[in-house]
Design a protein around this motif. Structure first.
Motif, mmCIF file in Angstrom:
data_model
loop_
_atom_site.group_PDB
_atom_site.id
_atom_site.type_symbol
_atom_site.label_atom_id
_atom_site.label_comp_id
_atom_site.label_asym_id
_atom_site.label_seq_id
_atom_site.Cartn_x
_atom_site.Cartn_y
_atom_site.Cartn_z
ATOM 1 N N VAL A 140 0.832 -1.168 0.059
ATOM 2 C CA VAL A 140 -0.042 -0.095 0.007
ATOM 3 C C VAL A 140 0.818 1.338 0.035
ATOM 4 O O VAL A 140 1.695 1.171 0.560
ATOM 5 N N GLU A 141 0.129 2.209 -0.736
ATOM 6 C CA GLU A 141 1.060 3.593 -0.643
ATOM 7 C C GLU A 141 0.445 4.658 0.085
ATOM 8 O O GLU A 141 0.826 5.985 0.015
ATOM 9 N N THR A 142 -0.931 4.542 0.623
ATOM 10 C CA THR A 142 -1.645 5.437 1.209
ATOM 11 C C THR A 142 -2.203 4.781 2.611
ATOM 12 O O THR A 142 -2.559 3.677 2.603
ATOM 13 N N VAL A 143 -2.441 5.813 3.562
ATOM 14 C CA VAL A 143 -3.102 5.478 4.615
ATOM 15 C C VAL A 143 -4.478 4.819 4.452
ATOM 16 O O VAL A 143 -5.026 3.911 5.120
ATOM 17 N N GLU A 144 -5.355 5.471 3.424
ATOM 18 C CA GLU A 144 -6.523 5.175 3.057
ATOM 19 C C GLU A 144 -6.752 3.571 2.779
ATOM 20 O O GLU A 144 -7.442 2.734 3.407
ATOM 21 N N ALA A 145 -5.676 3.110 2.012
ATOM 22 C CA ALA A 145 -5.723 1.560 1.452
ATOM 23 C C ALA A 145 -5.125 0.959 2.744
ATOM 24 O O ALA A 145 -6.011 -0.225 2.674
ATOM 25 N N ALA A 146 -4.405 1.216 3.463
ATOM 26 C CA ALA A 146 -3.890 0.459 4.802
ATOM 27 C C ALA A 146 -5.182 0.431 5.677
ATOM 28 O O ALA A 146 -5.591 -0.718 6.208
ATOM 29 N N ARG A 147 -5.845 1.467 5.832
ATOM 30 C CA ARG A 147 -6.990 1.422 6.598
ATOM 31 C C ARG A 147 -8.299 0.531 6.311
ATOM 32 O O ARG A 147 -8.807 -0.179 6.787
ATOM 33 N N CYS A 148 -8.215 0.708 5.040
ATOM 34 C CA CYS A 148 -9.468 -0.151 4.098
ATOM 35 C C CYS A 148 -8.963 -1.847 4.498
ATOM 36 O O CYS A 148 -9.881 -2.404 4.853
ATOM 37 N N LEU A 149 -7.884 -2.130 4.819
ATOM 38 C CA LEU A 149 -7.526 -3.434 4.672
ATOM 39 C C LEU A 149 -7.699 -3.935 6.122
ATOM 40 O O LEU A 149 -8.126 -4.963 6.150
#
Length: 232
Positions: A75-84
């Protein structure tokens, strides 16, 4: 020539969804290196596709590539990490073949410091909860009711309060509700921070933790000075 689902996941996720409906088994497909559509969607920050792959088409969120690394490693964004992690339930403590977690690898590579900071916050148990939750932990009410019977607006988010420090907060419009904080200067700094636009970002939460730690350190020093004075 059949469309390459991995290219679609990277460049045209909207076109991939009809293909997945026709062939839902593609959702869990991995290439010769173990790279999956879940990895691709997370890496390119296509969050709607990421949610659909896991929630609608049943792809395991913890698919691992040839290095035993999950999509959280790319992941390259906090949003993607939070989604996962927060939406789809991926365990951030999973380590790859090198024995490193996603946080450790991302932090070492240094390319996405905000992602590393978010994941570090998860490890420390300091991902922000609500002020209501923090207040309940300290035995204070979870909401504020005015004399007219109206309930105040929902409280803003704060990380868990460190042990030994009681913080009672309602809305920022009611300064008397923070009367139990250690001192007026600390209350002022908390209120100023809460009014900032970046309060809910990792940087804002990190600064809040530093304020709380400073307050605790100040109390400890004061107590130590008092003990020495009594002994003298």
């Amino acid at each position: 020539m059949p469309a390459n689902p991995f290219l679609l996941a990277a460049d045209n996720p909207a076109a991939l969804l009809p293909l997945l409906r026709e062939q839902p088994q593609l959702a869990s497909q991995q290439d010769e290196h173990g790279y999956s559509l879940v990895h691709a969607a997370a890496s390119y920050n296509h969050l709607d596709l990421l949610r659909a792959l896991v929630s609608d088409f049943g792809a395991p969120v913890d698919l691992r590539d040839e290095d035993r690394e999950t999509a959280l490693f790319v992941v390259e964004t906090v949003e993607a990490a939070r989604c996962l992690v927060e939406e789809l339930g991926l365990d951030p403590a999973i380590a790859g073949d090198e024995g490193k977690t996603a946080r450790q690898k991302i932090q070492e590579e240094g390319d996405f410091p905000l992602v590393a900071e978010y994941l570090a916050g998860l490890e420390q148990g300091s991902v922000a909860g609500t002020v209501n939750g923090a207040a309940a932990t300290n035995g204070t009410p979870s909401s504020t009711t005015t004399t007219t019977g109206e309930t105040s607006a929902p409280a803003m988010e704060l990380p868990p309060v460190p042990e030994g420090l009681a913080v009672t907060m309602g809305t920022m419009a009611e300064p008397q509700e923070v009367a139990d904080l250690p001192d007026p200067e600390f209350r002022r700094r908390i209120e100023q921070l809460a009014e900032r636009e970046d309060f809910h970002t990792p940087e804002g939460q990190a600064e809040l933790r530093r304020l709380v730690q400073d307050a605790i350190a100040g109390e400890d020093l004061a107590e130590d000075r008092n003990v020495r004075q009594r002994q003298e």
